[in-house]
Design a protein around this motif. Structure first.
Motif: not given
Lengths: 162, 162
Positions: A1-7, A9-23
């Motif tokens: 879910x969470x990854x620290x891009x190598x080298x 100073x930023x993080x890429x986060x992929x939260x679950x798509x709750x909206x899509x799972x609902x609709x």
């Protein structure tokens, strides 16, 4: 879910798509967007009534600004009304309200200070918006619309040419 | 199967009564189950802690707390009800610098006024079917701002090496 891009100073986060799972993923139901378009059509009369009141305020505010060009509150009043009208006109079949409102807002945005010449533009644009609303000039307005556009272009050219 | 939007609750944050009614009714028309419509951003921030929403439609020009400030709080405050809340920002401002400013505060989608049923539906589809990853840097938290460039970044690289 969470990854620290190598080298980096930023993080890429992929939260679950709750909206899509609902609709789900099948798109809008048949006719749903048309129903929403009909909502706009149904509120057109209400917009026209509100717009009549607002353009009267706009013309009055522009006149008040003519007498006190450096009054920032009066300038803001003109801007605010024009901004609301430009935001709504096009939704209800009044693209000229959006066009003229946009011209007025952009002019006020760009003008550092207002003098007698620039106020002519403010007043002419406010008056043109008033004509569009009170005379129900919808769409491109045909001959009336072209005449209003030409009138404003002429005022702008005259003021800039002086 | 089409979207099951009846399960979805949406926040509409808009201080213009007519626009609020328009947005509310359009959302209900496309099938949204529940709309929480409010005029005040501070009140909305508290309300959605008690009554969670699936996404928000927020106007930029609301007072006294602006739509932009609402977005900033949602994305960055420690007590935020949901930092990942999908947010559609509605505005009559389409000037590039203003759009960039809104994007840099973490809006998910930008919906320019005048709105139409199609434009609103398209933005909702983006939220559901094309969610972006979230990026956290020292100065930004929100949806990745690079999607519109087809995944190829052509601007100034601001993600700095350690």
């Amino acid at each position: 879910m969470k990854e620290q891009a190598a080298g980096r100073k930023f993080q890429v986060l992929n939260p679950p798509n709750l909206l899509k799972s609902k609709v789900g993923s099948g798109g809008f139901a048949m006719g749903a967007v048309d129903k929403a378009a009909k909502i706009i059509e149904g509120l057109r009369g209400e917009f026209e009534e509100i717009a009549k009141v607002e353009v009267a305020k706009l013309v009055a505010a522009a006149a008040a600004l003519m007498s006190q060009p450096n009054d920032l509150a009066k300038r803001d009043e003109v801007y605010k009304i024009a901004h609301e009208l430009r935001g709504q006109g096009g939704s209800y079949g009044y693209p000229l309200v959006t066009r003229f409102g946009d011209q007025l807002c952009r002019y006020l945005d760009a003008a550092a200070g207002l003098d007698a010449k620039s106020l002519v533009i403010v007043k002419a644009t406010a008056d043109a918006i008033a004509v569009v609303i009170t005379s129900k000039v919808t769409g491109d307005g045909g001959d009336t619309g072209r005449a209003l556009v030409a009138m404003l272009d002429k005022v702008l050219a005259q003021v800039k040419g002086e | 199967m089409p979207y099951e939007l009846s399960k979805v609750r949406v926040l509409v944050l808009e201080d213009n009564g007519h626009m609020r009614k328009l947005l509310r009714n359009m959302l209900l028309a496309v099938g949204v189950g529940d709309v929480l419509d409010l005029a005040d951003a501070a009140q909305a921030y508290i309300k959605i802690k008690q009554t969670p929403v699936d996404f928000a439609v927020v106007d930029w020009e609301i007072y006294p707390v602006s739509g932009l400030e609402f977005v900033r709080k949602i994305r960055t405050e420690r007590d935020s009800p949901n930092p990942f809340l999908p947010i559609i920002m509605v505005t009559g401002h389409t000037e590039r610098e203003r759009v960039t400013r809104a994007r840099d505060l973490g809006i998910t989608e930008f919906l320019a006024k005048p709105i139409s049923a199609q434009s609103l539906a398209q933005r909702i589809e983006e939220l559901i079917d094309r969610p972006r990853p979230y990026i956290r840097t020292g100065s930004y938290f929100g949806p990745c701002r690079r999607r519109k460039r087809g995944g190829i970044f052509i601007g100034t690289e601001r993600r700095q090496p350690v």
